[in-house]
Write an enzyme that holds these catalytic residues in place. Structure first.
Site, PDB file in Angstrom:
ATOM      1  N   ARG A  28      93.673  44.313  15.171  1.00  0.00           N
ATOM      2  CA  ARG A  28      94.155  43.772  13.915  1.00  0.00           C
ATOM      3  C   ARG A  28      93.016  43.489  12.953  1.00  0.00           C
ATOM      4  NH1 ARG A  28      94.316  38.406  12.915  1.00  0.00           N
ATOM      5  NH2 ARG A  28      96.399  38.559  11.999  1.00  0.00           N
ATOM      6  N   LEU A  29      93.392  43.444  11.681  1.00  0.00           N
ATOM      7  CA  LEU A  29      92.509  42.950  10.625  1.00  0.00           C
ATOM      8  C   LEU A  29      93.261  41.829   9.925  1.00  0.00           C
ATOM      9  CD1 LEU A  29      91.053  46.207   8.983  1.00  0.00           C
ATOM     10  CD2 LEU A  29      89.873  44.622  10.513  1.00  0.00           C
ATOM     11  N   ASP A  30      92.559  40.778   9.547  1.00  0.00           N
ATOM     12  CA  ASP A  30      93.193  39.640   8.888  1.00  0.00           C
ATOM     13  C   ASP A  30      93.856  40.043   7.568  1.00  0.00           C
ATOM     14  OD1 ASP A  30      92.224  37.996  10.912  1.00  0.00           O
ATOM     15  OD2 ASP A  30      90.384  37.543   9.811  1.00  0.00           O
ATOM     16  N   TYR A  31      94.750  39.200   7.121  1.00  0.00           N
ATOM     17  CA  TYR A  31      95.489  39.409   5.873  1.00  0.00           C
ATOM     18  C   TYR A  31      94.545  39.669   4.702  1.00  0.00           C
ATOM     19  CZ  TYR A  31      98.930  38.338   2.176  1.00  0.00           C
ATOM     20  OH  TYR A  31      99.753  38.393   1.073  1.00  0.00           O
ATOM     21  N   THR A  79      91.376  40.644   4.942  1.00  0.00           N
ATOM     22  CA  THR A  79      90.315  41.582   5.301  1.00  0.00           C
ATOM     23  C   THR A  79      90.810  43.005   5.102  1.00  0.00           C
ATOM     24  OG1 THR A  79      89.386  40.067   6.945  1.00  0.00           O
ATOM     25  CG2 THR A  79      88.808  42.392   7.160  1.00  0.00           C
TER      26      THR A  79
END
Length: 247
Positions: A104-107, A109
């Site tokens: 995942r990548l943060d919101y 990022t």
């Protein structure tokens, strides 16, 4: 034709339904059947001819698909969101194949994110022991010191444990705006790890972009765009997972 046995969780992961680890949970919860009989033991193996179902829905082995995607900011790394926000799979609505994000990548990022329907591949790319190098460009508020960079490279203790060694390049520092621009390479994938590493020294990350994942980069892609990985790229990633290196 082969009669080779394989573990039940591996068969489920190969179908693209979910990762192998999550498949193990499905088995333990009694949601998996082999030839119509519920199987809840993780050591169970199946033959190619065995019919496997999850929640009474037969699984099928579909063609594998691997996508490199340039995730924009303010997009959720998920296949759905209960608050109605845009998710990464919204960019691939025209696909008939169900895909899911690898890690995942943060919101807030942006950057390189892989999506696939291959659960086994997902496990290889995300399991901590395989140490796939991932590189980010981070713009932080504040003037970071060389000594702090060295500490980050060596490893610092966060609330969830000591971080693995990292590589950091100081690209630019702006005394007027009081910002630092750095390139950081890590081999882990903890939640908000890069942000937390800088927050450890009191630095707020203004902007964060993942620019590479193993040998892959964002060349030729704009935010919101993606492309299918070549068989050679997939093979290279699998090989890298087996030897994991920052060199």
């Amino acid at each position: 034709m082969t009669n080779e046995l394989e573990r039940l969780q591996k068969r489920i992961a190969k179908s693209g339904l979910t990762s192998r680890r999550k498949a193990e949970t499905l088995i333990q919860e009694g949601r998996v059947k082999v030839n119509g009989v519920t199987v809840s033991e993780l050591g169970s193996k199946v033959k190619p001819s065995d019919q496997v179902s999850v929640d009474d829905v037969p699984i099928e082995l579909e063609d594998k698909l691997y996508i490199l995607f340039y995730k924009p900011t303010q997009v959720i790394t998920s296949v759905s969101d209960d608050r109605g926000r845009k998710v990464v799979t919204d960019f691939f609505d025209d696909l008939e194949t169900r895909i899911f994000p690898v890690g995942r990548l943060d919101y807030d990022t942006s950057g390189l994110l892989l999506l696939t329907n291959d659960g086994e591949f997902t496990n290889l790319m995300t399991h901590p022991k395989y140490k796939i190098p991932k590189t980010y460009v981070a713009k932080i508020e504040g003037y970071i010191l060389r000594e702090q960079i060295k500490e980050l490279e060596k490893g610092i203790r966060l609330e969830d444990g000591l971080t693995q060694p990292a590589k950091i390049k100081l690209k630019n520092q702006n005394k007027t705006k009081n910002t630092s621009l750095l390139e950081i390479t890590i081999t882990e994938g903890r939640n908000r790890q890069v942000r937390r590493m800088f927050e450890h020294f009191g630095f707020k990350v203004e902007k964060l972009t993942r620019i590479s994942f193993g040998p892959l980069d964002l060349k030729g892609l704009g935010a919101g765009e993606g492309r299918v990985l070549s068989p050679h790229e997939v093979k290279t990633l699998r090989q890298l997972a087996q030897k994991g290196s920052l060199t």
